[in-house]
Motif scaffolding. Structure first.
Motif, short mmCIF file in Angstrom:
data_model
loop_
_atom_site.label_atom_id
_atom_site.label_comp_id
_atom_site.label_asym_id
_atom_site.label_seq_id
_atom_site.Cartn_x
_atom_site.Cartn_y
_atom_site.Cartn_z
N ARG A 22 -8.05 9.09 -6.94
CA ARG A 22 -8.28 7.88 -6.18
C ARG A 22 -6.36 7.70 -6.10
O ARG A 22 -6.68 6.25 -7.20
N GLN A 77 7.29 3.97 2.78
CA GLN A 77 7.85 5.21 2.36
C GLN A 77 9.37 5.16 1.79
O GLN A 77 9.41 6.44 1.15
N ARG A 80 8.91 4.86 -1.21
CA ARG A 80 8.27 6.10 -2.23
C ARG A 80 9.22 7.37 -1.83
O ARG A 80 8.87 7.82 -3.29
N THR A 125 2.84 11.13 -4.36
CA THR A 125 3.04 12.38 -3.20
C THR A 125 1.46 12.02 -2.18
O THR A 125 1.11 12.63 -0.84
N HIS A 126 0.72 11.65 -2.68
CA HIS A 126 -0.75 11.65 -2.62
C HIS A 126 -1.30 10.00 -1.60
O HIS A 126 -2.31 9.84 -1.62
N LEU A 127 -0.44 9.22 -2.65
CA LEU A 127 -0.87 7.87 -2.24
C LEU A 127 -1.08 7.55 -0.69
O LEU A 127 0.47 8.06 0.16
N GLU A 128 -1.69 7.05 0.43
CA GLU A 128 -1.70 7.02 1.88
C GLU A 128 -0.54 5.27 2.05
O GLU A 128 -1.19 4.62 1.26
N LEU A 129 0.07 5.55 2.92
CA LEU A 129 0.57 4.78 3.24
C LEU A 129 1.25 5.02 5.10
O LEU A 129 1.15 5.96 5.26
N SER A 130 0.07 3.53 5.47
CA SER A 130 0.61 3.51 6.88
C SER A 130 2.06 3.22 7.47
O SER A 130 1.86 3.26 8.79
N VAL A 134 7.29 8.95 7.70
CA VAL A 134 7.25 9.98 6.73
C VAL A 134 8.91 9.79 6.66
O VAL A 134 8.80 10.82 7.75
N LYS A 174 -3.09 -3.90 -0.20
CA LYS A 174 -4.07 -2.57 0.23
C LYS A 174 -5.27 -2.79 -1.02
O LYS A 174 -6.86 -2.05 -0.52
#
Length: 178
Positions: A22, A77, A80, A125-130, A134, A174
């Protein structure tokens, strides 16, 4: 000594596994991030390499300096993307250096470094950013290069304790209180 290193590696791997399952846990759990940071272990291993600190080929180094005002104006984004591009540049150089190095201490250390960088890339790369669209990974400066493994490790350390930690601080909202 080898057994204690294996035990330490297993402990770190178990922490990394938890963080990889996670990615938001990586952001919210400072202890997991500290456990994942293998730079001190890599520096210790480098000292055990009997002074073999020069690589046969230069490795391009990512940008580690941050202009605070421009960094704060970037979206999550973009931040990252900058870090992913930096880690990507570094891992490619490490892969090439490892492929050209003789088996032994330096090769083993480069393999461990590659694995460590790969873990950070996986999480990012799997971290969800809202926030925002992208972004494609983009370097924030023209990379320098070095043949010094000590400098490679120092730069990697500065990248994850600098830009990456700044991103984590920005993402702290978050995290849910427990």
């Amino acid at each position: 000594m080898a057994l204690s290193r294996l035990l330490l590696l297993c402990m770190v791997a178990s922490e990394v596994w938890d963080a990889e399952t996670r990615p938001i846990d990586f952001v919210c759990d400072g202890e997991s991030r500290r456990a994942m940071n293998a730079v001190a272990d890599l520096e210790t291993a480098l000292r055990d390499c009997d002074g073999l600190t020069t690589l046969s080929l230069p490795v391009q180094l990512p940008c580690i300096k941050v202009h605070k005002a421009s960094w704060e104006n970037k979206s999550h984004q973009e931040k990252r993307g900058d870090i992913v591009a930096s880690l990507g540049l570094l891992i490619e150089g490490v892969k090439v250096a490892r492929a050209l190095s003789q088996p032994g201490c330096v090769s083993s250390l480069l393999q461990r470094l590659e694995h460590s960088i790969s873990n950070y890339l996986h999480i990012l790369t799997h971290l969800e950013l809202s926030q925002g669209p992208v972004e494609s990974p983009v370097l924030s400066c023209v990379p320098q290069s070095t043949q010094s493994l000590t400098t490679v490790l120092w730069t990697y350390s500065r990248l994850i304790s600098g830009k990456l930690e700044w991103l984590v601080v920005n993402l702290a909202d978050k995290c849910t209180p427990q």
